[in-house]
Design a protein around this motif. Structure first.
Motif, PDB file in Angstrom:
ATOM      1  N   ILE A   1     -27.165 -21.285   5.693  1.00 48.74           N
ATOM      2  CA  ILE A   1     -27.819 -22.251   4.808  1.00 48.74           C
ATOM      3  C   ILE A   1     -26.865 -22.725   3.721  1.00 48.74           C
ATOM      4  CG2 ILE A   1     -29.625 -22.491   3.054  1.00 48.74           C
ATOM      5  CD1 ILE A   1     -31.390 -20.727   4.851  1.00 48.74           C
ATOM      6  N   ARG A   2     -26.009 -21.836   3.256  1.00 49.43           N
ATOM      7  CA  ARG A   2     -25.062 -22.202   2.200  1.00 49.43           C
ATOM      8  C   ARG A   2     -23.892 -23.034   2.719  1.00 49.43           C
ATOM      9  NH1 ARG A   2     -25.453 -16.755   0.859  1.00 49.43           N
ATOM     10  NH2 ARG A   2     -23.262 -16.534   1.366  1.00 49.43           N
ATOM     11  N   GLY A   3     -23.845 -23.287   4.027  1.00 46.91           N
ATOM     12  CA  GLY A   3     -22.834 -24.196   4.560  1.00 46.91           C
ATOM     13  C   GLY A   3     -21.609 -23.542   5.162  1.00 46.91           C
ATOM     14  N   ASP A   4     -21.682 -22.245   5.433  1.00 48.47           N
ATOM     15  CA  ASP A   4     -20.559 -21.567   6.091  1.00 48.47           C
ATOM     16  C   ASP A   4     -20.213 -22.314   7.382  1.00 48.47           C
ATOM     17  OD1 ASP A   4     -18.806 -19.143   6.436  1.00 48.47           O
ATOM     18  OD2 ASP A   4     -20.019 -18.981   8.255  1.00 48.47           O
ATOM     19  N   GLN A   5     -18.924 -22.410   7.683  1.00 45.58           N
ATOM     20  CA  GLN A   5     -18.481 -23.207   8.835  1.00 45.58           C
ATOM     21  C   GLN A   5     -18.108 -22.381  10.061  1.00 45.58           C
ATOM     22  OE1 GLN A   5     -18.497 -26.669   9.197  1.00 45.58           O
ATOM     23  NE2 GLN A   5     -19.835 -26.324   7.462  1.00 45.58           N
ATOM     24  N   SER A   6     -18.437 -21.102  10.064  1.00 48.84           N
ATOM     25  CA  SER A   6     -18.123 -20.281  11.236  1.00 48.84           C
ATOM     26  C   SER A   6     -18.981 -20.736  12.420  1.00 48.84           C
ATOM     27  CB  SER A   6     -18.385 -18.804  10.944  1.00 48.84           C
ATOM     28  OG  SER A   6     -19.781 -18.562  10.869  1.00 48.84           O
ATOM     29  N   PRO A   7     -18.512 -20.493  13.642  1.00 45.42           N
ATOM     30  CA  PRO A   7     -19.310 -20.868  14.817  1.00 45.42           C
ATOM     31  C   PRO A   7     -20.704 -20.229  14.799  1.00 45.42           C
ATOM     32  CG  PRO A   7     -17.063 -20.381  15.475  1.00 45.42           C
ATOM     33  CD  PRO A   7     -17.186 -19.999  14.020  1.00 45.42           C
ATOM     34  N   LYS A   8     -20.795 -18.986  14.355  1.00 45.60           N
ATOM     35  CA  LYS A   8     -22.093 -18.302  14.281  1.00 45.60           C
ATOM     36  C   LYS A   8     -23.032 -19.045  13.335  1.00 45.60           C
ATOM     37  CE  LYS A   8     -25.044 -14.754  14.254  1.00 45.60           C
ATOM     38  NZ  LYS A   8     -25.870 -14.388  15.363  1.00 45.60           N
TER      39      LYS A   8
ATOM     40  N   GLY B   1     -35.152 -15.933  15.400  1.00 44.81           N
ATOM     41  CA  GLY B   1     -34.698 -14.814  16.218  1.00 44.81           C
ATOM     42  C   GLY B   1     -33.480 -14.092  15.673  1.00 44.81           C
ATOM     43  N   GLU B   2     -33.243 -14.236  14.386  1.00 48.04           N
ATOM     44  CA  GLU B   2     -32.116 -13.517  13.774  1.00 48.04           C
ATOM     45  C   GLU B   2     -32.630 -12.230  13.158  1.00 48.04           C
ATOM     46  OE1 GLU B   2     -28.768 -13.923  13.653  1.00 48.04           O
ATOM     47  OE2 GLU B   2     -29.027 -15.578  15.040  1.00 48.04           O
ATOM     48  N   LYS B   3     -31.741 -11.265  13.083  1.00 47.89           N
ATOM     49  CA  LYS B   3     -32.099  -9.949  12.573  1.00 47.89           C
ATOM     50  C   LYS B   3     -31.776  -9.816  11.088  1.00 47.89           C
ATOM     51  CE  LYS B   3     -31.261  -5.261  14.292  1.00 47.89           C
ATOM     52  NZ  LYS B   3     -30.513  -4.567  15.328  1.00 47.89           N
ATOM     53  N   TRP B   4     -30.704 -10.453  10.661  1.00 44.01           N
ATOM     54  CA  TRP B   4     -30.196 -10.255   9.308  1.00 44.01           C
ATOM     55  C   TRP B   4     -30.364 -11.498   8.443  1.00 44.01           C
ATOM     56  CZ3 TRP B   4     -29.569  -5.332   8.930  1.00 44.01           C
ATOM     57  CH2 TRP B   4     -29.171  -4.603  10.048  1.00 44.01           C
ATOM     58  N   PRO B   5     -31.128 -11.388   7.350  1.00 49.08           N
ATOM     59  CA  PRO B   5     -31.281 -12.521   6.428  1.00 49.08           C
ATOM     60  C   PRO B   5     -29.947 -13.008   5.857  1.00 49.08           C
ATOM     61  CG  PRO B   5     -32.920 -10.844   5.957  1.00 49.08           C
ATOM     62  CD  PRO B   5     -31.979 -10.262   6.968  1.00 49.08           C
ATOM     63  N   SER B   6     -28.976 -12.121   5.724  1.00 47.51           N
ATOM     64  CA  SER B   6     -27.670 -12.523   5.174  1.00 47.51           C
ATOM     65  C   SER B   6     -26.970 -13.530   6.088  1.00 47.51           C
ATOM     66  CB  SER B   6     -26.775 -11.309   4.938  1.00 47.51           C
ATOM     67  OG  SER B   6     -26.546 -10.616   6.141  1.00 47.51           O
ATOM     68  N   VAL B   7     -27.167 -13.409   7.394  1.00 46.00           N
ATOM     69  CA  VAL B   7     -26.581 -14.354   8.352  1.00 46.00           C
ATOM     70  C   VAL B   7     -27.190 -15.738   8.138  1.00 46.00           C
ATOM     71  CG1 VAL B   7     -26.444 -14.931  10.823  1.00 46.00           C
ATOM     72  CG2 VAL B   7     -26.034 -12.585  10.071  1.00 46.00           C
TER      73      VAL B   7
ATOM     74  N   THR C   1     -16.119 -32.670  -2.118  1.00 45.59           N
ATOM     75  CA  THR C   1     -16.986 -33.338  -1.143  1.00 45.59           C
ATOM     76  C   THR C   1     -17.671 -32.314  -0.246  1.00 45.59           C
ATOM     77  OG1 THR C   1     -15.595 -35.310  -1.159  1.00 45.59           O
ATOM     78  CG2 THR C   1     -17.039 -35.029   0.743  1.00 45.59           C
ATOM     79  N   LEU C   2     -16.918 -31.351   0.246  1.00 46.35           N
ATOM     80  CA  LEU C   2     -17.493 -30.303   1.093  1.00 46.35           C
ATOM     81  C   LEU C   2     -18.542 -29.499   0.335  1.00 46.35           C
ATOM     82  CD1 LEU C   2     -14.358 -28.952   2.991  1.00 46.35           C
ATOM     83  CD2 LEU C   2     -16.277 -30.220   3.959  1.00 46.35           C
ATOM     84  N   GLU C   3     -18.243 -29.193  -0.919  1.00 42.32           N
ATOM     85  CA  GLU C   3     -19.183 -28.441  -1.744  1.00 42.32           C
ATOM     86  C   GLU C   3     -20.480 -29.217  -1.934  1.00 42.32           C
ATOM     87  OE1 GLU C   3     -18.684 -26.717  -6.052  1.00 42.32           O
ATOM     88  OE2 GLU C   3     -16.983 -26.151  -4.781  1.00 42.32           O
ATOM     89  N   ASN C   4     -20.368 -30.518  -2.198  1.00 42.24           N
ATOM     90  CA  ASN C   4     -21.555 -31.353  -2.372  1.00 42.24           C
ATOM     91  C   ASN C   4     -22.370 -31.439  -1.085  1.00 42.24           C
ATOM     92  OD1 ASN C   4     -21.151 -31.940  -5.063  1.00 42.24           O
ATOM     93  ND2 ASN C   4     -20.031 -33.823  -4.655  1.00 42.24           N
ATOM     94  N   GLN C   5     -21.693 -31.565   0.043  1.00 44.12           N
ATOM     95  CA  GLN C   5     -22.396 -31.626   1.324  1.00 44.12           C
ATOM     96  C   GLN C   5     -23.125 -30.312   1.597  1.00 44.12           C
ATOM     97  OE1 GLN C   5     -19.127 -32.684   3.881  1.00 44.12           O
ATOM     98  NE2 GLN C   5     -19.598 -34.857   3.766  1.00 44.12           N
ATOM     99  N   ALA C   6     -22.495 -29.197   1.267  1.00 42.89           N
ATOM    100  CA  ALA C   6     -23.121 -27.884   1.460  1.00 42.89           C
ATOM    101  C   ALA C   6     -24.371 -27.760   0.588  1.00 42.89           C
ATOM    102  CB  ALA C   6     -22.128 -26.767   1.162  1.00 42.89           C
ATOM    103  N   LEU C   7     -24.284 -28.232  -0.652  1.00 45.80           N
ATOM    104  CA  LEU C   7     -25.442 -28.169  -1.546  1.00 45.80           C
ATOM    105  C   LEU C   7     -26.576 -29.054  -1.048  1.00 45.80           C
ATOM    106  CD1 LEU C   7     -23.776 -28.129  -5.071  1.00 45.80           C
ATOM    107  CD2 LEU C   7     -25.102 -26.298  -4.006  1.00 45.80           C
TER     108      LEU C   7
END
Length: 74
Positions: A53-60, A42-48, A11-17
């Motif tokens: 966008i891929r659904g990472d759940q960190s506060p950042k 205003g972000e410096k790094w595209p990786s962030v 379910t989490l994977e589907n929501q992220a997609l």
């Protein structure tokens, strides 16, 4: 219990997609590259931005997604 955990993961994977597609479509409708989106929020790094966008759940990543939503009118 193991089946329940696997179901939750799926379910989490589907929501992220779904989130990723929603952002991707909105970005393209605005005619923006991911690099332009990165600069627009205003972000410096595209990786962030990519992680968010891929659904990472960190506060950042959550903060980055909030900025993305504002820029893309989501």
């Amino acid at each position: 219990k193991e089946v329940e955990t696997l179901t939750e993961e799926a379910t989490l994977e589907n929501q992220a997609l779904e989130l990723q597609l929603k952002i991707e479509i909105a970005r393209k409708r605005k005619g923006m590259t991911q690099e332009q989106l990165t600069a627009a929020i205003g972000e410096k790094w595209p990786s962030v931005v990519s992680r968010a966008i891929r659904g990472d759940q960190s506060p950042k990543s959550k903060r980055v997604r909030e900025k993305i939503y504002r820029v893309l009118d989501l």
